[in-house]
Design a protein around this motif. Structure first.
Motif, mmCIF file in Angstrom:
data_model
loop_
_atom_site.group_PDB
_atom_site.id
_atom_site.type_symbol
_atom_site.label_atom_id
_atom_site.label_comp_id
_atom_site.label_asym_id
_atom_site.label_seq_id
_atom_site.Cartn_x
_atom_site.Cartn_y
_atom_site.Cartn_z
ATOM 1 N N PRO A 1 -15.404 -4.332 9.452
ATOM 2 C CA PRO A 1 -15.167 -2.890 9.326
ATOM 3 C C PRO A 1 -13.806 -2.540 8.739
ATOM 4 N N ILE A 2 -12.767 -3.270 9.125
ATOM 5 C CA ILE A 2 -11.439 -2.964 8.604
ATOM 6 C C ILE A 2 -11.373 -3.244 7.101
ATOM 7 N N ALA A 3 -12.082 -4.273 6.643
ATOM 8 C CA ALA A 3 -12.109 -4.576 5.214
ATOM 9 C C ALA A 3 -12.883 -3.505 4.450
ATOM 10 N N SER A 4 -13.978 -3.028 5.039
ATOM 11 C CA SER A 4 -14.753 -1.973 4.394
ATOM 12 C C SER A 4 -13.931 -0.699 4.269
ATOM 13 N N LEU A 5 -13.243 -0.325 5.349
ATOM 14 C CA LEU A 5 -12.431 0.884 5.307
ATOM 15 C C LEU A 5 -11.245 0.727 4.358
ATOM 16 N N ARG A 6 -10.696 -0.476 4.291
ATOM 17 C CA ARG A 6 -9.595 -0.717 3.347
ATOM 18 C C ARG A 6 -10.062 -0.455 1.910
ATOM 19 N N ALA A 7 -11.223 -0.972 1.568
ATOM 20 C CA ALA A 7 -11.744 -0.785 0.217
ATOM 21 C C ALA A 7 -12.003 0.680 -0.083
ATOM 22 N N VAL A 8 -12.624 1.371 0.856
ATOM 23 C CA VAL A 8 -12.994 2.764 0.632
ATOM 24 C C VAL A 8 -11.767 3.672 0.600
ATOM 25 N N LEU A 9 -10.853 3.489 1.540
ATOM 26 C CA LEU A 9 -9.686 4.369 1.610
ATOM 27 C C LEU A 9 -8.731 4.159 0.445
ATOM 28 N N THR A 10 -8.502 2.904 0.073
ATOM 29 C CA THR A 10 -7.600 2.669 -1.051
ATOM 30 C C THR A 10 -8.194 3.207 -2.348
ATOM 31 N N GLU A 11 -9.512 3.102 -2.494
ATOM 32 C CA GLU A 11 -10.149 3.661 -3.686
ATOM 33 C C GLU A 11 -10.052 5.181 -3.682
ATOM 34 N N ALA A 12 -10.251 5.809 -2.522
ATOM 35 C CA ALA A 12 -10.156 7.265 -2.441
ATOM 36 C C ALA A 12 -8.750 7.733 -2.770
ATOM 37 N N VAL A 13 -7.749 7.074 -2.199
ATOM 38 C CA VAL A 13 -6.359 7.453 -2.472
ATOM 39 C C VAL A 13 -6.024 7.230 -3.938
ATOM 40 N N SER A 14 -6.484 6.116 -4.498
ATOM 41 C CA SER A 14 -6.248 5.842 -5.921
ATOM 42 C C SER A 14 -6.859 6.921 -6.798
ATOM 43 N N SER A 15 -8.074 7.357 -6.443
ATOM 44 C CA SER A 15 -8.767 8.363 -7.236
ATOM 45 C C SER A 15 -8.036 9.699 -7.193
ATOM 46 N N VAL A 16 -7.587 10.106 -6.000
ATOM 47 C CA VAL A 16 -6.855 11.372 -5.884
ATOM 48 C C VAL A 16 -5.536 11.287 -6.645
ATOM 49 N N ALA A 17 -4.830 10.164 -6.493
ATOM 50 C CA ALA A 17 -3.540 10.001 -7.173
ATOM 51 C C ALA A 17 -3.702 10.009 -8.690
ATOM 52 N N GLU A 18 -4.830 9.517 -9.175
ATOM 53 C CA GLU A 18 -5.065 9.471 -10.619
ATOM 54 C C GLU A 18 -5.509 10.817 -11.176
ATOM 55 N N HIS A 19 -6.408 11.489 -10.456
ATOM 56 C CA HIS A 19 -7.029 12.696 -11.004
ATOM 57 C C HIS A 19 -6.384 13.997 -10.528
ATOM 58 N N GLU A 20 -5.703 13.975 -9.381
ATOM 59 C CA GLU A 20 -5.097 15.189 -8.830
ATOM 60 C C GLU A 20 -3.676 14.901 -8.351
ATOM 61 N N PRO A 21 -2.830 14.321 -9.201
ATOM 62 C CA PRO A 21 -1.505 13.897 -8.719
ATOM 63 C C PRO A 21 -0.626 15.045 -8.246
ATOM 64 N N GLU A 22 -0.602 16.154 -8.967
ATOM 65 C CA GLU A 22 0.257 17.267 -8.568
ATOM 66 C C GLU A 22 -0.240 17.915 -7.282
ATOM 67 N N GLU A 23 -1.567 18.056 -7.164
ATOM 68 C CA GLU A 23 -2.123 18.615 -5.940
ATOM 69 C C GLU A 23 -1.816 17.723 -4.745
ATOM 70 N N LEU A 24 -1.916 16.403 -4.949
ATOM 71 C CA LEU A 24 -1.622 15.459 -3.875
ATOM 72 C C LEU A 24 -0.174 15.581 -3.420
ATOM 73 N N ARG A 25 0.742 15.667 -4.369
ATOM 74 C CA ARG A 25 2.157 15.776 -4.016
ATOM 75 C C ARG A 25 2.463 17.086 -3.298
ATOM 76 N N LEU A 26 1.885 18.169 -3.798
ATOM 77 C CA LEU A 26 2.114 19.460 -3.156
ATOM 78 C C LEU A 26 1.509 19.477 -1.762
ATOM 79 N N ARG A 27 0.301 18.967 -1.632
ATOM 80 C CA ARG A 27 -0.380 18.972 -0.342
ATOM 81 C C ARG A 27 0.409 18.183 0.708
ATOM 82 N N THR A 28 0.833 16.989 0.363
ATOM 83 C CA THR A 28 1.551 16.179 1.349
ATOM 84 C C THR A 28 2.934 16.748 1.655
ATOM 85 N N ARG A 29 3.573 17.364 0.655
ATOM 86 C CA ARG A 29 4.866 17.998 0.932
ATOM 87 C C ARG A 29 4.700 19.160 1.899
ATOM 88 N N LEU A 30 3.654 19.959 1.684
ATOM 89 C CA LEU A 30 3.411 21.086 2.574
ATOM 90 C C LEU A 30 3.087 20.627 3.995
#
Length: 206
Positions: free
Chosen positions: A94-123
């Motif tokens: 399970p930890i390996a499955s979640l690692r794959a899914v979460l890192t891919e999700a974070v990578s996708s957001v960082a690639e496609h919505e970088p400014e939104e990600l930065r603003l969201r986490t800063r807020l």
């Protein structure tokens, strides 16, 4: 860091016309919100302003997002992550499955919505209401992810160990996002997620 295959989050079944229209409206509302907040700040941004910028009515905004905090914090990734978890190889830890899914999700957001990600986490670090709502949002995501994790483990979704495991992972992800934002967002976020899951998997070493 454990080697993992990239999880195809984007490879979801095609949506119907109604679903596409709903998604388009949600995205328009979120983008208008991010733009207004970047220009004038979170507190000064009203739902009425957001509605006008997104060219919808205030009631439409509330129909899609019950509160202003939800506009900033919610996204479309939860159903995709659930589907991606179900598609992981049988017998994978399970930890390996979640690692794959979460890192891919974070990578996708960082690639496609970088400014939104930065603003969201800063807020998240600056607005107490957002930080509180983020905890609730991650708890809801944890409940969604518990079902495929439980199925893979041959347990019920309300099984104590399943609930503790998924809640621990999502709580750790919350701290990772805050750590990244508090550090000026300079570090590699995907690398931090990997470090986070390493800490959960191996424990805190003395």
């Amino acid at each position: 860091m454990a080697a993992t295959a990239r999880t195809p989050l984007a490879q979801q079944p095609p949506m119907g016309l109604r679903e596409r229209k709903k998604l388009k409206t949600r995205i328009a509302i979120r983008k208008a919100t991010y733009r207004l907040i970047a220009e004038q700040g979170y507190e000064a941004t009203t739902v009425e302003q957001i509605a006008a910028a997104a060219e919808v009515s205030p009631s439409t905004v509330f129909r899609y997002f019950p509160a202003k905090e939800d506009i900033v914090l919610t996204d479309e990734y939860d159903p995709a992550m659930v589907a991606a978890l179900r598609a992981r190889p049988a017998g994978e830890a399970p930890i390996a499955s979640l690692r794959a899914v979460l890192t891919e999700a974070v990578s996708s957001v960082a690639e496609h919505e970088p400014e939104e990600l930065r603003l969201r986490t800063r807020l998240m670090t600056e607005v107490p209401a957002l930080r509180a709502r983020m905890t609730e949002t991650l708890a809801e995501t944890s409940q969604m992810l518990a079902a495929p994790i439980a199925d893979r483990a041959g347990r019920e979704s309300d099984d104590l160990e399943v609930r503790v495991f998924t809640a621990a992972v999502m709580g750790a992800l919350r701290e990772t996002m805050l750590y990244w934002a508090e550090g000026g967002q300079r570090e590699d976020l995907v690398g931090l997620v990997d470090r986070t899951l390493d800490a959960l998997e191996r424990g805190l070493r003395l």
